[in-house]
Design a protein around this motif. Structure first.
Motif, mmCIF file in Angstrom:
data_model
loop_
_atom_site.group_PDB
_atom_site.id
_atom_site.type_symbol
_atom_site.label_atom_id
_atom_site.label_comp_id
_atom_site.label_asym_id
_atom_site.label_seq_id
_atom_site.Cartn_x
_atom_site.Cartn_y
_atom_site.Cartn_z
ATOM 1 N N THR A 299 0.849 -1.191 0.000
ATOM 2 C CA THR A 299 0.000 0.000 0.000
ATOM 3 C C THR A 299 0.885 1.242 0.000
ATOM 4 O O THR A 299 0.586 2.236 -0.650
ATOM 5 C CB THR A 299 -0.898 -0.004 1.242
ATOM 6 O OG1 THR A 299 -1.484 -1.289 1.362
ATOM 7 C CG2 THR A 299 -1.964 1.041 1.126
ATOM 8 N N LEU A 300 1.989 1.161 0.748
ATOM 9 C CA LEU A 300 3.046 2.165 0.641
ATOM 10 C C LEU A 300 4.178 1.502 -0.139
ATOM 11 O O LEU A 300 4.822 0.589 0.348
ATOM 12 C CB LEU A 300 3.542 2.594 2.027
ATOM 13 C CG LEU A 300 2.473 2.986 3.044
ATOM 14 C CD1 LEU A 300 3.119 3.331 4.369
ATOM 15 C CD2 LEU A 300 1.661 4.146 2.543
ATOM 16 N N LEU A 301 4.362 1.948 -1.367
ATOM 17 C CA LEU A 301 5.374 1.313 -2.212
ATOM 18 C C LEU A 301 6.751 1.854 -1.871
ATOM 19 O O LEU A 301 6.900 3.010 -1.462
ATOM 20 C CB LEU A 301 5.056 1.583 -3.686
ATOM 21 C CG LEU A 301 3.778 0.915 -4.188
ATOM 22 C CD1 LEU A 301 3.337 1.535 -5.500
ATOM 23 C CD2 LEU A 301 3.991 -0.578 -4.346
ATOM 24 N N LYS A 302 7.751 1.006 -2.031
ATOM 25 C CA LYS A 302 9.120 1.419 -1.744
ATOM 26 C C LYS A 302 9.575 2.408 -2.800
ATOM 27 O O LYS A 302 9.734 2.053 -3.978
ATOM 28 C CB LYS A 302 10.040 0.206 -1.763
ATOM 29 C CG LYS A 302 10.217 -0.418 -0.406
ATOM 30 C CD LYS A 302 11.365 -1.394 -0.412
ATOM 31 C CE LYS A 302 11.353 -2.194 0.870
ATOM 32 N NZ LYS A 302 12.438 -3.143 0.933
ATOM 33 N N ILE A 303 9.757 3.649 -2.399
ATOM 34 C CA ILE A 303 10.217 4.659 -3.345
ATOM 35 C C ILE A 303 11.324 5.468 -2.678
ATOM 36 O O ILE A 303 11.514 5.400 -1.470
ATOM 37 C CB ILE A 303 9.079 5.612 -3.758
ATOM 38 C CG1 ILE A 303 8.366 6.143 -2.514
ATOM 39 C CG2 ILE A 303 8.121 4.950 -4.708
ATOM 40 C CD1 ILE A 303 7.530 7.324 -2.811
#
Lengths: 283, 198
Positions: free
Chosen positions: B106-110
């Protein structure tokens, strides 16, 4: 010596349940006051360092609703699914914080009413459990929001503890936990028996489990103690401990005086028992 | 007026008084809580699938060292238990710890500079510098991407929309607060409304 071993199953389970509850009770304090982030989360998703656990139903719902495969979710689900496939739904009986609260409630109820055995006042069809799971998944897909993830009682216990530590307040949806605990006073494990979708998922995964409570018909005296002891209201004396509904808590093996009920690895009961199991499922 | 009409009118107005707020409340249960200065943590997927993907495990809240992220409760309807950042209270300091622990993507690794939580918008009617009351460049001073995401045009703040990460540090620092609680520089989470390509 064998007797002692059996009595220990009940005690061991209580110790494991308490430790599992202590973990989610203490962990928010470690995170908040000591900033120790090594362990995060509760039984919806646990992170111990880089080892992640994701609860099977929650992960499945997330994948179904978002219609995207996300590999870390699947890998996080791997260990819980393997555990359930081998040992059955032991999560429910040995780890779940709701189970811990239920045990406390049962203990208090026995002391208050001075009863050795508790009665179930409201009994529904056991199949309600499967309908609850199907209904929950369909409703989640319609709403595009997984229902169980924000209303699951085991998850809510963890979230309430965390909210209390982090924000010094309690979330409103905690009443769901109170409802579940209240129903336990009417029928033991009412929610777990008939409505818990997570329990149903684990039951399906564990329907071909290796660890089973097997009844030795030659030593069974048909005293019926196991039927009274089973917190799910199953009848181990009729072989229902082998059915998909059994969560392998081992309470029946602890009370069985002649030792007819024992945990067995990789064995199936004899044909006679299996026939009765079929009847038990139908009922 | 006939009795029938009177009864109809009374019943209609009564049911309207009860049903309309109920309908409005029901609608708010499926409406996203994301709005001005109410942001999702870095790397969040669009609101369209946020409620579906997030399993409300609270791990992002537990790792946030600044306590920027808080949890919504059941009053947010189906968004209960999802993380949210109130930019004017505690902004996001872009430590990127939360994106590391999210188990569902849901929180993508960026990376930090790829974060797009929203875009800062200067309200030129409120901003002291734009109104020529005084020379204030607080938002410029606190911005982690000075001269990239925010520049000064004759000491007046200008946002570079391509580079603004929407962390809310400027909103938090802005000394101007309007009557409705908004600042002279606010974060609009416009990226939350992007459509998902299946």
């Amino acid at each position: 010596m064998v007797r002692e071993k059996r009595g220990n199953i009940h005690r061991t389970r209580l110790v494991v349940l308490s430790l599992a509850f202590l973990l989610i009770l203490i962990n928010p304090f470690l995170n908040y006051y000591l900033e120790l982030n090594f362990i995060q989360g509760w039984y919806q998703s646990f992170g111990i360092g880089k080892l992640w656990f994701v609860s099977p139903l929650e992960g499945l719902e997330s994948l179904l609703v978002s219609k995207q495969i996300f590999l870390p979710t699947l890998i996080g689900m791997l260990l819980p699914v393997c555990l359930a496939a081998l040992l059955g739904s032991v999560y429910c009986s040995w780890l779940c914080p709701i189970s811990f609260l239920h045990e406390i409630l049962d203990f208090l109820r026995k002391i208050l009413f001075r009863k050795k055995w508790l009665k179930d006042h409201l009994v529904l069809s056991r199949r309600t459990l499967w309908y609850a799971l199907i209904g929950e998944i369909i409703l989640s897909l319609i709403l595009a929001a997984p229902l169980f993830v924000f209303l699951s009682p085991p998850g809510l216990v963890g979230r309430e503890i965390m909210t209390a530590v982090f924000f010094h307040s309690l979330a409103l949806e905690g009443v769901v936990v109170l409802l579940v605990l209240g129903m336990n006073l009417v029928t033991r494990r009412f929610f777990c028996r008939y409505f818990c979708p997570l329990g149903a998922t684990l039951n399906i995964i564990g329907s071909r489990r290796k660890l089973r409570v097997i009844q030795d018909l030659s030593t069974c005296t048909e005293c019926g103690l196991c039927d009274r002891a089973c917190p799910l209201g199953l009848t181990p004396s009729l072989g229902m401990a082998q059915s998909a509904y059994c969560w392998n808590c081992g309470e029946c093996t602890a009370v069985c005086k002649p030792g007819a009920l024992e945990y067995q690895w990789g064995k199936k009961g004899d044909a006679e028992t299996a026939a009765v199991v079929g009847q038990g499922d139908a009922g | 007026m006939k009795r029938r009409e009177f009864v109809k009118g009374v019943a209609g107005s009564l049911s309207a008084t009860f049903l309309l707020p109920a309908a409005a409340r029901a609608l708010s249960l499926i409406k996203s809580p994301v709005r001005t200065n109410r942001l999702r943590p870095p790397g969040a997927v669009p609101e369209e699938i946020f409620a579906g993907k997030c399993i409300r495990c609270g791990r992002c809240v537990e790792v946030c060292p600044y306590r920027s992220i808080s949890l919504l409760d059941i009053r947010a309807g189906v968004y209960a238990g999802t993380p949210i950042i109130a930019a004017e209270e505690i902004p996001c300091y872009l430590c990127m710890k939360c994106v590391e622990v999210c188990p569902t993507g849901t929180l993508l690794k960026i990376r930090q500079e790829e974060t797009r939580m929203g875009i800062a918008i200067v309200n030129r009617h409120l901003c002291y510098t734009w109104q020529s009351f005084t020379i204030c460049r607080t938002c410029f001073d606190v911005c982690p991407y000075k001269e990239q995401a925010i520049t000064l045009d004759q000491l007046r703040p200008i946002i570079v929309e391509d580079r603004c990460v929407g962390c809310g540090l400027c909103t938090h620092a802005c000394p101007v607060t309007a009557e409705d609680g908004q600042k002279a520089i606010n974060i609009e989470p416009i990226h939350a409304w992007e459509r998902v390509r299946w």
